[in-house]
Design a protein around this motif. Structure first.
Motif, mmCIF file in Angstrom:
data_model
loop_
_atom_site.group_PDB
_atom_site.id
_atom_site.type_symbol
_atom_site.label_atom_id
_atom_site.label_comp_id
_atom_site.label_asym_id
_atom_site.label_seq_id
_atom_site.Cartn_x
_atom_site.Cartn_y
_atom_site.Cartn_z
ATOM 1 N N LEU A 18 -1.406 -2.511 -14.080
ATOM 2 C CA LEU A 18 -2.355 -2.220 -12.836
ATOM 3 C C LEU A 18 -3.754 -1.608 -12.878
ATOM 4 C CD1 LEU A 18 0.204 -0.741 -10.194
ATOM 5 C CD2 LEU A 18 -1.294 -2.715 -9.814
ATOM 6 N N GLY A 19 -3.785 -0.978 -14.127
ATOM 7 C CA GLY A 19 -5.233 -0.317 -14.430
ATOM 8 C C GLY A 19 -5.326 0.893 -13.208
ATOM 9 N N VAL A 20 -6.531 0.767 -12.529
ATOM 10 C CA VAL A 20 -6.834 1.750 -11.615
ATOM 11 C C VAL A 20 -6.480 1.150 -10.040
ATOM 12 C CG1 VAL A 20 -8.818 2.971 -10.386
ATOM 13 C CG2 VAL A 20 -8.792 2.488 -13.043
ATOM 14 N N VAL A 21 -5.927 1.980 -9.328
ATOM 15 C CA VAL A 21 -5.370 1.813 -8.224
ATOM 16 C C VAL A 21 -6.229 2.660 -6.918
ATOM 17 C CG1 VAL A 21 -3.418 1.600 -6.534
ATOM 18 C CG2 VAL A 21 -3.020 1.028 -8.926
ATOM 19 N N GLN A 22 -6.527 1.940 -6.122
ATOM 20 C CA GLN A 22 -7.270 2.676 -4.823
ATOM 21 C C GLN A 22 -6.218 2.991 -3.901
ATOM 22 O OE1 GLN A 22 -10.789 3.125 -4.440
ATOM 23 N NE2 GLN A 22 -10.030 4.820 -2.891
ATOM 24 N N THR A 23 -6.227 4.350 -3.554
ATOM 25 C CA THR A 23 -5.235 4.875 -2.506
ATOM 26 C C THR A 23 -6.175 5.564 -1.565
ATOM 27 O OG1 THR A 23 -5.120 7.290 -3.253
ATOM 28 C CG2 THR A 23 -3.739 5.813 -4.290
ATOM 29 N N GLU A 24 -5.601 5.999 -0.392
ATOM 30 C CA GLU A 24 -6.467 6.524 0.699
ATOM 31 C C GLU A 24 -7.158 7.740 0.283
ATOM 32 O OE1 GLU A 24 -3.055 7.034 3.766
ATOM 33 O OE2 GLU A 24 -2.931 9.131 2.851
ATOM 34 N N GLY A 25 -6.673 8.458 -0.549
ATOM 35 C CA GLY A 25 -7.579 9.633 -0.933
ATOM 36 C C GLY A 25 -8.275 9.581 -2.204
ATOM 37 N N PHE A 65 0.385 13.687 -1.988
ATOM 38 C CA PHE A 65 0.609 12.859 -1.059
ATOM 39 C C PHE A 65 0.193 13.671 0.371
ATOM 40 C CE2 PHE A 65 4.678 14.636 -1.773
ATOM 41 C CZ PHE A 65 5.125 15.236 -0.563
ATOM 42 N N ALA A 66 -0.142 15.065 0.210
ATOM 43 C CA ALA A 66 -0.518 15.985 0.967
ATOM 44 C C ALA A 66 -1.407 17.198 0.522
ATOM 45 C CB ALA A 66 0.625 16.431 1.915
ATOM 46 N N ASP A 67 -2.105 17.794 1.273
ATOM 47 C CA ASP A 67 -2.710 18.939 0.851
ATOM 48 C C ASP A 67 -1.841 20.219 0.321
ATOM 49 O OD1 ASP A 67 -4.894 20.572 0.040
ATOM 50 O OD2 ASP A 67 -5.807 20.803 2.185
ATOM 51 N N VAL A 68 -2.472 20.985 -0.215
ATOM 52 C CA VAL A 68 -1.518 22.397 -0.443
ATOM 53 C C VAL A 68 -1.104 22.870 1.041
ATOM 54 C CG1 VAL A 68 -1.679 24.910 -1.618
ATOM 55 C CG2 VAL A 68 -3.100 22.981 -2.452
ATOM 56 N N TRP A 72 -10.335 12.821 -3.523
ATOM 57 C CA TRP A 72 -11.003 13.128 -4.518
ATOM 58 C C TRP A 72 -11.829 12.321 -5.036
ATOM 59 C CZ3 TRP A 72 -6.074 11.867 -4.006
ATOM 60 C CH2 TRP A 72 -5.695 10.782 -4.488
ATOM 61 N N SER A 73 -12.864 12.779 -5.821
ATOM 62 C CA SER A 73 -13.654 11.866 -6.308
ATOM 63 C C SER A 73 -13.514 11.254 -7.768
ATOM 64 C CB SER A 73 -15.272 12.155 -6.429
ATOM 65 O OG SER A 73 -15.305 13.514 -6.979
ATOM 66 N N GLY A 74 -14.074 10.294 -8.357
ATOM 67 C CA GLY A 74 -13.649 9.622 -9.471
ATOM 68 C C GLY A 74 -12.266 9.095 -9.497
ATOM 69 N N ILE A 75 -11.832 9.225 -10.817
ATOM 70 C CA ILE A 75 -10.435 8.588 -11.099
ATOM 71 C C ILE A 75 -9.521 9.825 -11.446
ATOM 72 C CG2 ILE A 75 -9.172 7.093 -12.583
ATOM 73 C CD1 ILE A 75 -11.746 5.337 -12.961
ATOM 74 N N LEU A 76 -8.466 9.726 -10.668
ATOM 75 C CA LEU A 76 -7.366 10.737 -10.912
ATOM 76 C C LEU A 76 -6.680 10.367 -12.088
ATOM 77 C CD1 LEU A 76 -6.110 13.650 -10.064
ATOM 78 C CD2 LEU A 76 -4.557 11.961 -8.558
ATOM 79 N N ILE A 125 1.531 2.052 -0.569
ATOM 80 C CA ILE A 125 2.144 1.220 -1.609
ATOM 81 C C ILE A 125 1.803 -0.013 -1.888
ATOM 82 C CG2 ILE A 125 4.288 0.368 -0.441
ATOM 83 C CD1 ILE A 125 4.401 2.524 -3.542
ATOM 84 N N ALA A 126 1.323 -0.933 -0.992
ATOM 85 C CA ALA A 126 0.776 -2.194 -0.987
ATOM 86 C C ALA A 126 -0.176 -2.374 -2.313
ATOM 87 C CB ALA A 126 0.333 -2.786 0.327
ATOM 88 N N ALA A 127 -0.957 -1.248 -2.407
ATOM 89 C CA ALA A 127 -1.960 -1.334 -3.504
ATOM 90 C C ALA A 127 -1.531 -1.257 -4.924
ATOM 91 C CB ALA A 127 -2.784 -0.033 -3.329
#
Length: 566
Positions: free
Chosen positions: A21-28, A52-55, A68-72, A194-196
């Motif tokens: 898959l490599g890098v996957v784009q999620t909503e965050g 999946f949620a904030d602290v 977040w910015s960049g790649i997690l 999950i589609a991503a």
């Protein structure tokens, strides 16, 4: 020449890798996992620690993650949610814990539209994590084998437990069920994202064991789950289990408040004090109170922190909510000796080679389990459970009866009731029942002990394949069967059909027809049986349930005790 061919073949095989898959784009933001080879042209992409949620705020519902910015780099598990350790002497984990892990199987081409299985861990609502209990390096809940062998995406999630996840006043001031809201947020995140990863958001199955099974059961019954997932599997626990609900939440909250120095006669002042108390102290205050069991109780009395009927996520008694589950396919079962480990605490003689388990021991256990009904319940239950003993029962027969009583009361009977209610309310959805009875692998137990609580998990998560040196071929057979049934069910709603071969067709459980599948390593046509322990199910659901309840309450005016028949 032969050596050259072998070397060339090796080079070809090494370069013949599966898709990634490599890098996957999620909503965050973007996430990058790690690819693990599983065989020729097969791998599993693993993403660990995806938020999946904030602290979460203290005793607040989960909030969306800010992103977040960049790649997690999603390549290591995150902290479990704050909880007591197994020995309950200190705490572990963090309040920053709402993360999930994703296991995506790959072949030569990138996977698309795969069924998704979201796992909720067990641990008495007190402890546990999405990556719990390492077995030779890998978590017990490592999803690689199930994902690879069943061609499904497996997701494991964290949720708050203990005081931080389930403390409640029983009203709007501190409604409780924060751990259930966490699970709901995780399942919702999976549906949106999950589609991503190659998953089908319209084909999600949630499954869990013990407290995780109770959680999956509550997710199924909650009005908030409409359209969120399609299928549910509960292993060794349902929302109807007697340990699944906290019936007196305010009394427990007051007890915890006293332990952390927040005891106040004014409840609102007590709650203000709790809200500014140290989370570590609050977590330790929620540990199991072993004194509760000495002389008068059972293990069930120790399990205090649990979900509550909050009028919101759980709007009513669970038995009245099965209309909400009408559209979900449902598979449920228990292990044949789910109650044995708890019975061994309540009646220690059952596990002692020369220990004598007496009639008084059996009656004492029944008295502890049925205390709300009084002596009449002890007498009637004892008659039912000793009816096969004869005049001079073998010691092992009496000991096994103790384990059966605890299994029936805590696990088996509530599960059978849940299956019946699901089948009665179903609008075209399927219902399936099973009994897992592989003999225990735990050393030191008597010969009559079959499948212990949680022993099904090692097979479902493919440990006999991942750690072959500590298992035999029969264990790999069983593991293969379970993965096939579970992932077929996730794919089609029918455990017998879905791409993986199974040893025996598994018939539907319906309103008037109650077959169940006996799951072990030797499965044949005779592995299908009917009306699981129906005499005992009938006793607890019909005879016992209509006995009058007794409750003892303190008289305010004279300080004496009065017994009331309800």
């Amino acid at each position: 020449m032969m050596l050259l061919l072998v070397i060339l073949l090796g080079v070809c095989l090494n370069s013949a890798s599966a898709a990634k898959l490599g890098v996957v784009q999620t909503e965050g933001g973007k996430v990058e996992g790690k690819s693990h080879g599983m065989g020729l042209f097969r791998s599993v992409d693993v993403f660990k620690g995806v938020p999946f949620a904030d602290v979460p705020g203290k005793w607040e519902k989960p909030k969306p993650h800010p992103g977040w910015s960049g790649i997690l780099k999603a390549n290591k598990y995150r902290d479990r949610c704050l909880q007591v350790t197994l020995l309950q002497t200190k705490t572990q984990g963090s309040e920053d814990c709402l993360y999930l892990n994703i296991f995506v199987p790959q072949g030569l081409k990138l996977s698309k539209n795969l069924p998704v299985m979201v796992y909720l861990f067990g641990g008495a609502f007190l402890l546990g994590a999405s990556n719990d209990v390492a077995i030779l390096g890998d978590s017990l809940y490592d999803g690689k084998e199930m994902a690879d062998r069943g061609d499904v995406i497996v997701v494991t999630v964290n949720y708050r437990v203990g005081t931080m996840g389930f403390l409640s006043t029983g009203d709007d001031r501190l409604p409780g069920n924060y751990g259930l809201w966490d699970q709901h947020a995780a399942i919702s995140w999976v549906r949106r994202n999950i589609a991503a990863f190659g998953g089908n958001p319209d084909n999600i199955t949630i499954f869990g064991q013990s407290a995780g099974a109770v959680s999956a059961s509550f997710q199924m019954l909650s009005p908030y789950s409409k359209g969120l997932f399609r299928r549910v599997i509960t292993q060794c626990g349902v929302a109807l289990s007697p340990w699944a609900l906290q019936k007196k939440p305010m009394a427990l909250t007051k007890k915890i408040a006293r332990k952390v120095g927040c005891g106040r006669s004014n409840e609102d002042e007590m709650l203000e004090c709790l809200k500014i108390s140290d989370p570590i102290g609050l977590t330790l205050a929620g540990k199991i109170d072993v004194l509760l069991i000495l002389g008068k109780g059972t293990v069930m009395d120790l399990l205090e922190l649990a979900p509550v009927i909050d009028g919101d996520f759980i709007p009513d008694e669970p038995s009245k909510l099965f209309h909400n589950a009408a559209q979900f396919d449902y598979m449920a079962g228990v292990n044949s000796m789910d109650g044995h480990i708890f019975a061994g605490v309540d009646v220690p003689s059952i596990n002692k080679k020369n220990g004598n388990t007496t009639v008084a021991n059996v009656r004492g256990l029944l008295a502890g389990l049925t205390k709300e009904k009084g002596n009449a319940a002890v007498d009637s239950a004892f008659r039912v459970y000793s009816s096969h003993w004869g005049s001079a029962p073998e010691p092992a027969v009496v000991k096994k009866t103790v384990a059966d009583i605890e299994t029936d009361f805590l696990f088996l009977v509530p599960t059978q009731i849940a299956l019946q209610l699901h089948a009665n309310n179903s609008s075209g959805a399927h219902t399936f029942s099973y009994l897992f009875n592989m003999k225990t692998r735990i050393p030191g137990f008597p010969r009559w002990v079959e499948a212990e609580h949680a022993e099904d998990l090692q097979y479902l998560f493919g440990k006999p394949f991942a750690s072959p040196l500590i298992y035999f071929p029969r264990h790999r057979d069983l593991s293969g069967y379970m993965i096939a049934y579970w992932t077929n069910f996730a794919r089609t709603g029918d455990p017998s059909n879905g791409g993986s071969r199974v040893p025996v067709p598994w018939p539907l459980f319906t309103k008037h027809h109650h077959p169940y599948l006996i799951i072990n390593h030797k499965m044949t046509k005779s592995s299908v049986s009917y009306d699981l322990r129906s005499d005992y199910v009938t006793y607890w659901t019909k005879t016992y349930s209509i006995l009058p309840s007794f409750r003892r309450e303190k008289e305010e005016n004279d300080g004496g005790m009065k017994t009331k028949s309800e």
